[in-house]
Structures are given as structure tokens and as C-alpha cells.
Enzyme design. Structure first.
Site, PDB file in Angstrom:
ATOM      1  N   CYS A   1      37.066  11.424   6.392  1.00  0.00           N
ATOM      2  CA  CYS A   1      38.295  11.055   7.103  1.00  0.00           C
ATOM      3  C   CYS A   1      38.299  11.439   8.571  1.00  0.00           C
ATOM      4  CB  CYS A   1      39.503  11.713   6.443  1.00  0.00           C
ATOM      5  SG  CYS A   1      40.035  10.814   5.003  1.00  0.00           S
TER       6      CYS A   1
ATOM      7  N   ASP B   1      17.498   2.781  19.507  1.00  0.00           N
ATOM      8  CA  ASP B   1      16.625   3.547  18.613  1.00  0.00           C
ATOM      9  C   ASP B   1      15.312   3.963  19.285  1.00  0.00           C
ATOM     10  OD1 ASP B   1      18.482   3.464  16.616  1.00  0.00           O
ATOM     11  OD2 ASP B   1      17.472   1.934  15.421  1.00  0.00           O
TER      12      ASP B   1
ATOM     13  N   VAL C   1      25.153   2.047  23.746  1.00  0.00           N
ATOM     14  CA  VAL C   1      25.452   1.571  22.388  1.00  0.00           C
ATOM     15  C   VAL C   1      26.183   2.634  21.569  1.00  0.00           C
ATOM     16  CG1 VAL C   1      24.477   0.672  20.231  1.00  0.00           C
ATOM     17  CG2 VAL C   1      23.518  -0.037  22.436  1.00  0.00           C
TER      18      VAL C   1
ATOM     19  N   LYS D   1      12.246  -0.391   8.564  1.00  0.00           N
ATOM     20  CA  LYS D   1      13.320   0.290   7.836  1.00  0.00           C
ATOM     21  C   LYS D   1      14.633  -0.480   7.954  1.00  0.00           C
ATOM     22  CE  LYS D   1      15.759   3.870   9.694  1.00  0.00           C
ATOM     23  NZ  LYS D   1      17.211   3.601   9.542  1.00  0.00           N
ATOM     24  N   ASN D   2      14.970  -0.875   9.175  1.00  0.00           N
ATOM     25  CA  ASN D   2      16.292  -1.479   9.378  1.00  0.00           C
ATOM     26  C   ASN D   2      16.376  -2.921   8.883  1.00  0.00           C
ATOM     27  OD1 ASN D   2      17.211   0.888  10.384  1.00  0.00           O
ATOM     28  ND2 ASN D   2      17.302   0.225  12.528  1.00  0.00           N
TER      29      ASN D   2
ATOM     30  N   ARG E   1      37.116   4.058  12.405  1.00  0.00           N
ATOM     31  CA  ARG E   1      36.586   3.427  13.597  1.00  0.00           C
ATOM     32  C   ARG E   1      35.157   2.896  13.470  1.00  0.00           C
ATOM     33  NH1 ARG E   1      33.362   4.018  17.282  1.00  0.00           N
ATOM     34  NH2 ARG E   1      32.764   6.002  16.430  1.00  0.00           N
ATOM     35  N   PRO E   2      34.250   3.701  12.955  1.00  0.00           N
ATOM     36  CA  PRO E   2      32.867   3.182  12.963  1.00  0.00           C
ATOM     37  C   PRO E   2      32.643   2.019  11.998  1.00  0.00           C
ATOM     38  CG  PRO E   2      32.920   5.570  12.699  1.00  0.00           C
ATOM     39  CD  PRO E   2      34.301   5.076  12.483  1.00  0.00           C
ATOM     40  N   ILE E   3      33.618   1.694  11.163  1.00  0.00           N
ATOM     41  CA  ILE E   3      33.451   0.540  10.279  1.00  0.00           C
ATOM     42  C   ILE E   3      34.573  -0.483  10.495  1.00  0.00           C
ATOM     43  CG2 ILE E   3      32.032   1.528   8.427  1.00  0.00           C
ATOM     44  CD1 ILE E   3      34.798   2.010   6.985  1.00  0.00           C
ATOM     45  N   ASP E   4      35.338  -0.266  11.566  1.00  0.00           N
ATOM     46  CA  ASP E   4      36.488  -1.148  11.792  1.00  0.00           C
ATOM     47  C   ASP E   4      36.083  -2.624  11.912  1.00  0.00           C
ATOM     48  OD1 ASP E   4      35.222  -0.651  14.196  1.00  0.00           O
ATOM     49  OD2 ASP E   4      37.058  -0.468  15.374  1.00  0.00           O
ATOM     50  N   LEU E   5      34.924  -2.879  12.521  1.00  0.00           N
ATOM     51  CA  LEU E   5      34.503  -4.273  12.700  1.00  0.00           C
ATOM     52  C   LEU E   5      34.144  -4.922  11.362  1.00  0.00           C
ATOM     53  CD1 LEU E   5      32.258  -3.758  15.860  1.00  0.00           C
ATOM     54  CD2 LEU E   5      34.586  -4.671  15.795  1.00  0.00           C
TER      55      LEU E   5
ATOM     56  N   ARG F   1      13.371  10.107   6.817  1.00  0.00           N
ATOM     57  CA  ARG F   1      14.221   8.952   6.555  1.00  0.00           C
ATOM     58  C   ARG F   1      13.558   7.666   7.035  1.00  0.00           C
ATOM     59  NH1 ARG F   1      19.504   9.137   9.389  1.00  0.00           N
ATOM     60  NH2 ARG F   1      19.280   7.046   8.626  1.00  0.00           N
TER      61      ARG F   1
ATOM     62  N   ARG G   1      24.560   6.219   6.279  1.00  0.00           N
ATOM     63  CA  ARG G   1      25.597   5.306   6.706  1.00  0.00           C
ATOM     64  C   ARG G   1      25.352   3.865   6.234  1.00  0.00           C
ATOM     65  NH1 ARG G   1      29.232   4.093  10.967  1.00  0.00           N
ATOM     66  NH2 ARG G   1      28.321   2.205  11.746  1.00  0.00           N
TER      67      ARG G   1
HETATM   68  C1  UD1 Z   1      22.002  -0.279  13.187  1.00  0.00           C
HETATM   69  C2  UD1 Z   1      20.714   0.458  12.903  1.00  0.00           C
HETATM   70  C3  UD1 Z   1      20.575   1.669  13.804  1.00  0.00           C
HETATM   71  C4  UD1 Z   1      20.729   1.254  15.264  1.00  0.00           C
HETATM   72  C5  UD1 Z   1      22.005   0.441  15.477  1.00  0.00           C
HETATM   73  C6  UD1 Z   1      22.128  -0.125  16.872  1.00  0.00           C
HETATM   74  C7  UD1 Z   1      20.340  -0.016  10.559  1.00  0.00           C
HETATM   75  C8  UD1 Z   1      20.289   0.484   9.163  1.00  0.00           C
HETATM   76  N1  UD1 Z   1      20.677   0.854  11.517  1.00  0.00           N
HETATM   77  O1  UD1 Z   1      23.049   0.629  12.866  1.00  0.00           O
HETATM   78  O2  UD1 Z   1      19.292   2.243  13.585  1.00  0.00           O
HETATM   79  O3  UD1 Z   1      20.783   2.399  16.075  1.00  0.00           O
HETATM   80  O4  UD1 Z   1      22.039  -0.666  14.558  1.00  0.00           O
HETATM   81  O5  UD1 Z   1      21.029  -0.891  17.196  1.00  0.00           O
HETATM   82  O6  UD1 Z   1      20.040  -1.160  10.824  1.00  0.00           O
HETATM   83  N2  UD1 Z   1      30.727   0.249  15.767  1.00  0.00           N
HETATM   84  C9  UD1 Z   1      32.091   0.283  15.729  1.00  0.00           C
HETATM   85  N3  UD1 Z   1      32.726  -0.299  14.646  1.00  0.00           N
HETATM   86  C10 UD1 Z   1      32.046  -0.891  13.637  1.00  0.00           C
HETATM   87  C11 UD1 Z   1      30.640  -0.920  13.692  1.00  0.00           C
HETATM   88  C12 UD1 Z   1      30.010  -0.345  14.777  1.00  0.00           C
HETATM   89  O7  UD1 Z   1      32.750   0.816  16.603  1.00  0.00           O
HETATM   90  O8  UD1 Z   1      32.685  -1.386  12.699  1.00  0.00           O
HETATM   91  C13 UD1 Z   1      30.015   0.876  16.915  1.00  0.00           C
HETATM   92  C14 UD1 Z   1      29.191   2.070  16.483  1.00  0.00           C
HETATM   93  O9  UD1 Z   1      29.965   3.234  16.403  1.00  0.00           O
HETATM   94  C15 UD1 Z   1      28.143   2.105  17.563  1.00  0.00           C
HETATM   95  C16 UD1 Z   1      27.931   0.622  17.908  1.00  0.00           C
HETATM   96  O10 UD1 Z   1      29.089  -0.053  17.429  1.00  0.00           O
HETATM   97  O11 UD1 Z   1      28.626   2.761  18.699  1.00  0.00           O
HETATM   98  C17 UD1 Z   1      26.668   0.004  17.306  1.00  0.00           C
HETATM   99  O12 UD1 Z   1      26.722   0.098  15.912  1.00  0.00           O
HETATM  100  P1  UD1 Z   1      26.023  -0.953  14.930  1.00  0.00           P
HETATM  101  O13 UD1 Z   1      25.354  -2.027  15.698  1.00  0.00           O
HETATM  102  O14 UD1 Z   1      27.006  -1.331  13.906  1.00  0.00           O
HETATM  103  O15 UD1 Z   1      24.920  -0.025  14.267  1.00  0.00           O
HETATM  104  P2  UD1 Z   1      24.553   0.107  12.744  1.00  0.00           P
HETATM  105  O16 UD1 Z   1      24.543  -1.226  12.081  1.00  0.00           O
HETATM  106  O17 UD1 Z   1      25.315   1.203  12.120  1.00  0.00           O
END
Ligand code: UD1
Length: 421
Positions: free
Chosen positions: A119, A308, A330, A23-24, A124-128, A400, A95
Site C-alpha cells: 500500500c 536498463d 524513465v 528476460k524481459n 501509482r506504478p500500476i495506474d496505467l 534474477r 513486479r
Molecule cells: C519494464 C522492464 C524493466 C525496464 C522498464 C523500462 C520487464 C519485465 N521489465 O518494466 O526492466 O526497466 O520496462 O524500460 O519488461 N509507470 C507508471 N504507471 C504505470 C506503469 C508504469 O507510472 O502504470 C511508470 C513507472 O513507475 C516507471 C515508468 O512508468 O517510472 C516505466 O515503467 P514501465 O515501462 O511500465 O516498466 P515495466 O514494464 O515495469
């Protein structure tokens, strides 16, 4: 109508089960089909709700998606990208929809995507992702629950250091940079096998990307990418889930198509717990009498123990003799399965990011909720090993990410049905 999985537990599992494509890996690869000016084809695509969702997202952007369900093939024609906005409804559902931002910036120099979760949790979760796009020359504007990225002059290669090796950010940057002007270097990149698979696909389209699978990835931008045919790697998390199911329920199961190279920490921990695990080139065999001992795990980015697999492994420790600790590093809040496992008789307490699990001889079947995808998988594993009947609700989460879960488990002799109550 409420759909449930009804599991009559306590029966050992025996036989062979085949793992589907990951899937990923398939999700970013479908996003990447948007980069090609000529048609692409993916084969052996798993039947998953998330695959359906990402296909809807790219269709909304103008990609022609043709599914051949019988042959598990999907064709993509992205010769024209007609829209640059990913609809809220779809991003909210998944996501990973955010993965179209890189391809949109590359092809259309603009992307408008609703914030996953809205909002309340902010950027934060996409800041990177956003910081990296800025480094490539994009301008980011936020507002109204949306993020607008634009690069009217086109993206330019740069050196990017990720503060955390985010899987999604690494993938998004790779896709954006593959068609940027000049060279991009990603440092502290994620090393997951799914990233290697994405890069294999991109390079077969004509991209020039090196270092995937290490923490430094070098991308020389190219002007155009052409469609290609690709078979996605096996799903290591689905494979790991069947290993855990067999280890918990007991029996003798061969997980066909499982790549042991991708499952080292899970295999190592199962062996440490006293499970017999035999690896060969075609798959992994697990033999267990259900008598297992406590182990400690800590989730980490690849090649560490996968987050996961944390929920499923925690389910396993609930019946392991002694005290196990499960540490999640993580994600901040990924213990929603704990309350559900406790309903089945598990002894677990949480201390910040650590769960302390005192093994019990047997779990007891009851009604539990799949609070998220892997939590759902953990409850199914628990139900297979438990005494009595376990009912798992909120199956949309499980749909999913598991292709034909019920059929595959039935093939191993499990007493499991999906019902509408
Ligand atoms: C992907 C996987 C998900 C898996 C995760 C970690 C897919 C579709 N999903 O999710 O199943 O659990 O990797 O192995 O491949 N973070 C930030 N800012 C960012 C991006 C991430 O703070 O801009 C944080 C997240 O909140 C989280 C951590 O970084 O705590 C890991 O996230 P990330 O590796 O980005 O996971 P995904 O790509 O969303």
C-alpha cells in the site's frame, strides 16, 4: 553464509560470449501462455530466477509447467486456469508478476493481485495498467493491499491512450485485448523489441495484432488462442552489459547473438566514447584499450537509450576521460549504484535526475552491494576494470536476470569466482 562474487580486476577480456534469450521478453511470453487452450512450448529459455518466479505464479493459477532444464525447454498446459489470485509472496518478489492480470481477465474475467510493493506506494506504478483495463470494461476495486479487476460480461475492445509508453501496461493490455470482443487500439504504446516478440508469439497462437514496434497497436479480438512453439529474442541488455564490460576492462570480445538493431543507442555512445565497435549479422565485436572519453546519455523509452543500461553505462563513464552526464528520465529513483561506485573511487554527484561523473584514471576494488539487478551488473563491470579485488554482495539481484554470468565472464578470461563466506 553470504554469497559473493570475488573479482580480481584489471585483466583484459578476450574471446566470444553468447547472449541468452531476453528476460524481459520471456516473462510476458510465459504470462501469455495462460491464454492458450492447448499446450505451448518455449525453447532456449534462460536459467534465471525471474523465469522461475513467473513459472511459480502461473502454476499457482493452474497452469501445468514442465521444465526440461537440460534442453532449456519449458512446456505449458493452460487448458484449465483454476485460480484467479496471484499470491502476495510472489508478486512482492517480482513486479512483473502483475503481467498475469491481462491473461486472467481474458480467460477468467477476474483477477486479484497484490499491489507490487504494498500500500505504501499506492496504485501509482500500476495506474496505467488499471486505467486501460477499465477502458476495456473491467471494474477495479482496491483494498487490503490487493487490486481486484473483474469483467463478468467479458472485456470489450476500445481505444486506449497511454499517458506514458509503459512497457508492462502495453503488454498487459495486448494480452487482455487479444481475446476481447471487438477491436482495441493502443496509442502511445511502448515500442520495445520485447513487445514485438510477445506479439509474434501471440499471433502464432492465432491472435490478430498489428503495429507492434510502433506507437499504435491494433488488436482485433479473437475467441480462442491455441498453444504455439516459440524461441525468444536475444537479450539486448545482457548483450549491452558484455559490451560495457569489454569496453571498460579492455580487450577484444565478440558478443555472439547480439542484435545490433536493438542496441543502436548503446553502440552509438560507445563509438562516441572512442571504443571500436563492429556490427555484423551474428553479433557485435568490441575492441578497447580502456582509454575512453566522456559522453552524455539520457534514458528514454525505446528506441532511446535504455534505462536498463544506465547503471552499466554510468560505470563506464567513471573511467572515461572528462566529465560525463547521465540523465535518468524513465524511473524516478534509479541511482542506487552511485554510492557503491563511489566506494570504488568514482567521482559522481547527483543533481536531481542527472548524475555528473568526473572520470578517474582507475577504480579501486572494494566490497560493494548489488542494490538491484542492473546496479549489480554495473558493479561487476566496474570490478573487472578496477585495480585489486572487488567483492560484490547481494547476488540474488544479479541472479534474477543474468544466466551463467560467472561462467560466461570466465570464458572471456576474467578472474571471477562465486564464494560463500
Ligand atoms: C519494464 C522492464 C524493466 C525496464 C522498464 C523500462 C520487464 C519485465 N521489465 O518494466 O526492466 O526497466 O520496462 O524500460 O519488461 N509507470 C507508471 N504507471 C504505470 C506503469 C508504469 O507510472 O502504470 C511508470 C513507472 O513507475 C516507471 C515508468 O512508468 O517510472 C516505466 O515503467 P514501465 O515501462 O511500465 O516498466 P515495466 O514494464 O515495469
Amino acid at each position: 553464509m553470504l554469497e559473493k562474487l570475488v573479482i580480481n580486476g584489471g585483466k583484459p577480456l578476450n574471446g566470444r560470449v553468447r547472449v541468452s534469450s531476453a528476460k524481459n521478453a520471456v516473462l510476458p511470453i510465459i504470462a501469455a501462455t495462460m491464454l492458450a487452450s492447448t499446450p505451448s512450448r518455449l525453447v532456449e529459455v534462460p536459467h534465471l530466477e525471474d523465469v522461475h518466479t513467473i513459472c511459480e505464479v502461473i502454476s499457482a493459477l493452474g497452469v501445468k509447467v514442465t521444465k526440461d532444464e537440460a534442453n532449456q525447454e519449458i512446456r505449458f498446459d493452460a487448458s484449465e486456469i483454476t485460480a484467479t489470485e496471484a499470491p502476495y509472496e510472489l508478486v512482492r518478489r517480482m513486479r512483473a508478476s502483475f503481467l498475469v492480470m491481462g491473461p486472467l481477465l481474458a480467460r477468467r474475467r477476474e483477477a486479484r493481485i497484490s499491489l507490487p510493493g504494498g500500500c505504501a506506494i499506492g496504485s501509482r506504478p500500476i495506474d496505467l495498467h488499471l486505467k486501460a483495463f477499465e477502458a476495456l470494461g473491467a471494474t477495479i476495486e482496491m483494498g487490503d493491499g490487493y487490486v481486484l479487476a473483474s469483467a463478468p460480461e467479458g472485456l470489450k475492445g476500445n481505444q486506449i491512450y497511454l499517458d506514458f509508453p509503459s512497457v508492462g501496461a502495453t503488454e498487459n493490455v495486448i494480452m487482455a485485448a487479444s481475446m476481447a470482443e471487438g477491436k482495441t487500439i493502443i496509442e502511445n504504446a511502448a515500442e520495445e523489441p520485447e513487445i514485438v516478440d510477445l506479439v509474434t508469439y501471440l499471433n502464432s497462437m492465432g491472435a490478430d495484432i498489428r503495429g507492434a514496434g510502433t506507437n499504435v497497436i491494433r488488436i482485433q479480438g479473437v475467441k480462442e488462442l491455441k498453444g504455439a512453439t516459440h524461441t525468444v529474442i536475444p537479450d539486448r541488455i545482457e548483450a549491452g552489459t558484455y559490451l560495457i564490460a569489454a569496453a571498460m576492462a579492455g580487450g577484444d570480445v565478440y558478443v555472439e547473438n547480439a542484435l545490433s538493431e536493438h542496441l543502436k543507442p548503446v553502440v552509438a555512445k560507445l563509438k562516441e566514447a572512442g571504443v571500436t565497435v563492429q556490427e555484423d549479422v551474428d553479433g557485435i565485436r568490441v575492441i578497447s584499450d580502456g582509454n575512453v572519453k566522456a559522453v552524455d546519455i539520457k534514458t528514454l523509452p525505446y528506441p532511446g537509450f535504455p534505462t536498463d543500461m544506465q547503471a552499466q553505462f554510468m560505470a563506464f563513464t567513471t573511467i572515461a576521460k572528462g566529465t560525463s552526464t547521465v540523465m535518468e528520465t524513465v524511473f524516478e529513483n534509479r541511482f542506487m549504484h552511485v554510492d557503491e561506485l563511489k566506494k570504488m573511487g568514482a567521482q559522481i554527484r547527483i543533481e536531481e535526475r542527472r548524475a555528473i561523473v568526473d572520470g578517474v584514471p582507475k577504480l579501486k576494488g572494494t566490497e560493494v552491494r548489488a542494490t538491484d539487478l542492473r546496479a549489480g551488473a554495473a558493479l561487476v563491470c566496474a570490478g573487472l576494470a578496477a585495480e585489486g579485488v572487488t567483492k560484490v554482495t547481494q547476488l540474488s539481484h544479479i541472479d534474477r536476470g543474468y544466466d551463467n554470468l560467472v561462467g560466461k565472464l570466465k570464458g572471456l578470461g576474467a578472474d571471477i569466482v562465486r564464494v560463500d563466506e
